[in-house]
Motif scaffolding. Structure first.
Motif, PDB file in Angstrom:
ATOM      1  N   PRO A  93      43.855  19.320  48.230  1.00 28.91           N
ATOM      2  CA  PRO A  93      43.266  18.834  47.587  1.00 28.91           C
ATOM      3  C   PRO A  93      42.792  17.664  47.538  1.00 28.91           C
ATOM      4  O   PRO A  93      41.306  17.129  47.615  1.00 28.91           O
ATOM      5  N   GLY A  94      43.733  16.990  47.436  1.00 29.61           N
ATOM      6  CA  GLY A  94      43.516  15.982  47.856  1.00 29.61           C
ATOM      7  C   GLY A  94      44.070  15.470  45.873  1.00 29.61           C
ATOM      8  O   GLY A  94      44.209  15.928  45.014  1.00 29.61           O
ATOM      9  N   ASP A  95      43.466  13.909  45.897  1.00 25.24           N
ATOM     10  CA  ASP A  95      43.814  13.303  44.234  1.00 25.24           C
ATOM     11  C   ASP A  95      42.186  12.579  44.458  1.00 25.24           C
ATOM     12  O   ASP A  95      41.714  11.803  45.189  1.00 25.24           O
ATOM     13  N   ASN A  96      42.247  12.304  43.078  1.00 26.93           N
ATOM     14  CA  ASN A  96      41.020  11.083  41.893  1.00 26.93           C
ATOM     15  C   ASN A  96      39.283  11.865  42.545  1.00 26.93           C
ATOM     16  O   ASN A  96      38.822  11.591  43.175  1.00 26.93           O
ATOM     17  N   PHE A  97      39.502  12.896  41.592  1.00 23.95           N
ATOM     18  CA  PHE A  97      38.756  13.665  42.116  1.00 23.95           C
ATOM     19  C   PHE A  97      37.155  13.130  41.053  1.00 23.95           C
ATOM     20  O   PHE A  97      37.561  12.794  40.033  1.00 23.95           O
ATOM     21  N   ARG A  98      36.524  13.394  41.973  1.00 24.47           N
ATOM     22  CA  ARG A  98      35.266  12.325  40.745  1.00 24.47           C
ATOM     23  C   ARG A  98      34.270  13.502  41.335  1.00 24.47           C
ATOM     24  O   ARG A  98      33.584  13.785  42.311  1.00 24.47           O
ATOM     25  N   ILE A  99      33.411  13.131  40.481  1.00 25.84           N
ATOM     26  CA  ILE A  99      31.511  13.911  40.988  1.00 25.84           C
ATOM     27  C   ILE A  99      30.687  13.026  41.310  1.00 25.84           C
ATOM     28  O   ILE A  99      30.742  11.734  40.358  1.00 25.84           O
ATOM     29  N   VAL A 100      30.040  12.812  42.201  1.00 24.74           N
ATOM     30  CA  VAL A 100      29.238  12.436  43.335  1.00 24.74           C
ATOM     31  C   VAL A 100      27.947  12.450  42.488  1.00 24.74           C
ATOM     32  O   VAL A 100      27.275  11.309  42.281  1.00 24.74           O
ATOM     33  N   ARG A 101      27.445  13.879  42.854  1.00 23.71           N
ATOM     34  CA  ARG A 101      26.003  13.764  42.085  1.00 23.71           C
ATOM     35  C   ARG A 101      25.734  14.894  41.708  1.00 23.71           C
ATOM     36  O   ARG A 101      26.106  15.351  41.951  1.00 23.71           O
ATOM     37  N   SER A 102      24.693  14.169  40.616  1.00 25.65           N
ATOM     38  CA  SER A 102      25.011  15.582  39.670  1.00 25.65           C
ATOM     39  C   SER A 102      23.247  15.601  38.474  1.00 25.65           C
ATOM     40  O   SER A 102      22.817  14.299  38.791  1.00 25.65           O
ATOM     41  N   ILE A 103      22.241  16.348  39.806  1.00 22.04           N
ATOM     42  CA  ILE A 103      21.313  16.280  38.923  1.00 22.04           C
ATOM     43  C   ILE A 103      21.133  18.142  38.413  1.00 22.04           C
ATOM     44  O   ILE A 103      21.204  19.076  38.853  1.00 22.04           O
ATOM     45  N   ILE A 104      20.545  17.916  37.136  1.00 17.67           N
ATOM     46  CA  ILE A 104      20.139  19.665  36.570  1.00 17.67           C
ATOM     47  C   ILE A 104      18.204  19.350  36.144  1.00 17.67           C
ATOM     48  O   ILE A 104      18.209  18.359  35.475  1.00 17.67           O
ATOM     49  N   ILE A 105      17.789  20.280  36.543  1.00 21.21           N
ATOM     50  CA  ILE A 105      16.249  20.627  36.413  1.00 21.21           C
ATOM     51  C   ILE A 105      15.427  20.945  35.029  1.00 21.21           C
ATOM     52  O   ILE A 105      16.104  22.428  36.031  1.00 21.21           O
ATOM     53  N   VAL A 106      16.046  21.416  34.823  1.00 19.22           N
ATOM     54  CA  VAL A 106      14.828  22.530  33.079  1.00 19.22           C
ATOM     55  C   VAL A 106      14.643  22.365  31.915  1.00 19.22           C
ATOM     56  O   VAL A 106      13.854  21.310  32.058  1.00 19.22           O
TER      57      VAL A 106
END
Lengths: 113, 255
Positions: A93-106
């Protein structure tokens, strides 16, 4: 009185035709009855199951307990599960996991615990 | 490999509360990319649909944020499917219990896509839809309606279903009955195609041809243009008098 061979042939042909016509007629009767029965079953389900206020074709909820496991049979079967693609399996899977974009609409702050 | 994800929602012209909830996420490592999209349509005929749909979306968002990295180290689609089904069933039980405790019935559809590199998994309960838009528009999910169940069980033909008055009667969602059977399917992403997840409010009053025209993958290729076109589709259905909440999420993969 005895029949000539020609008369016997005519009688035999008439008998065969009679039998064949009977078979066709009874097959048709069975098929028609089967279709009628199926139509009646569907008609009964129509009058019994749609909410009374619902218009035909309207989006409504018809939520009932699934006693016979039919939901699982119809929708829950898991088909053709793939393996991860080969490059991913080889290289990992590789390393340096990061969340790039995260949008939650509730539209509610309330949580269900 | 690059993912573009957008989402938009509108309360619509008639309702006072937007009961839809959405989530879009992308993640990456040095060697792979991942994305998750979800649209949950709270049941308008029941109370507090926005609470139910929000809970489902938050639950999967929290899973992605806290567990996904660990899952990547030994990625297994079968395991991910099981985790997803278990999570949806757990949410179902939790929402039912909440409803019983508060003397109300609440429920939501739940449809999502999870992508790792060029592979995807769709998980789905209800009548929110996933479409693949490339040369044409293909529906990738089945509506969980009475007639679709009957067709799959061999008790009705598609021709009979078209005439049946129960053709839009929804028979499962999250949070109402104890039995829920999520649909799981898999596929390979097509480079340059668009994948649209939308609540029924978005798709009622547009044809497949219009979806293809508005979200054409050949002409609409950047995040800002996809956002603009999704909003355009929402405004179009409002002009056409759509009374429900209207929501959509789009994924574009390029590799």
């Amino acid at each position: 009185m005895s029949l000539t061979s020609e008369e016997r042939m005519v009688v035999a042909a008439a008998v065969v035709i009679y039998i064949v016509l009977n078979m066709i007629m009874w097959t048709a009767i069975v098929l028609i009855n089967r279709k009628k029965r199926k139509k009646n079953q569907i008609a009964q389900r129509v009058s019994a199951e749609l909410p009374p206020e619902a218009k035909p074709g309207e989006r409504v909820l018809m939520l009932q307990p699934d006693e016979n496991g039919e939901l699982q049979k119809a929708f829950g079967a898991r088909k053709s599960v793939p393996t991860a693609d080969e490059e991913f399996l080889q290289k990992g899977p590789g390393d340096n996991f990061r969340i790039v974009r995260s949008i939650i609409i509730v539209h509610s702050d309330e949580r269900i615990k | 490999m690059n993912y573009i994800v957008v989402a938009d929602t509108d309360v619509g012209i008639s309702k006072s509360v937007n009961q839809d909830s959405l989530c879009i996420k992308t993640a990456e490592t040095s060697l792979c990319k991942a994305a998750m999209l979800m649209v949950c349509d709270g049941m308008g005929g029941l109370a507090k649909g926005e609470v139910a749909s929000a809970e489902v979306v938050r639950s999967f968002s929290e899973w992605f944020d806290s567990c996904f990295e660990q899952e990547l180290t030994s990625w297994n689609w079968d395991r991910i499917a099981s985790i997803t089904v278990d999570r949806l069933k757990e949410l179902n039980s939790r929402i039912i219990a909440y409803g019983e405790h508060n003397g109300i019935k609440l429920g939501t559809t739940a449809t999502g896509m999870l992508c790792v590199n060029s592979q995807y998994m769709i998980f789905h309960v209800g009548d929110t839809r996933v479409y693949k838009i490339s040369g044409d528009v293909v529906q990738l999910t089945d509506d969980h309606t009475f007639v679709n169940r009957e067709i799959k069980l061999g008790r009705m033909t598609p021709e009979e279903a078209l005439r049946d008055p129960r053709r839009n009667a929804l028979i499962q969602c999250i949070g109402v009955t104890g039995d829920v059977s999520p649909e799981i399917s898999f596929g390979n992403l097509e480079s340059g195609a668009h994948y649209l997840i939308c609540s029924d409010g978005l798709r009622h009053d547009v044809t497949n041809e219009e979806i293809l025209d508005i979200l054409s993958p050949q002409q609409v290729t950047t995040r800002s243009s996809i956002e603009a076109r999704l909003r355009e589709m929402i405004e179009l259905v409002k002009i056409r008098n759509e009374k429900d909440n209207i929501s959509g999420a789009v994924l574009r993969a390029e590799f």
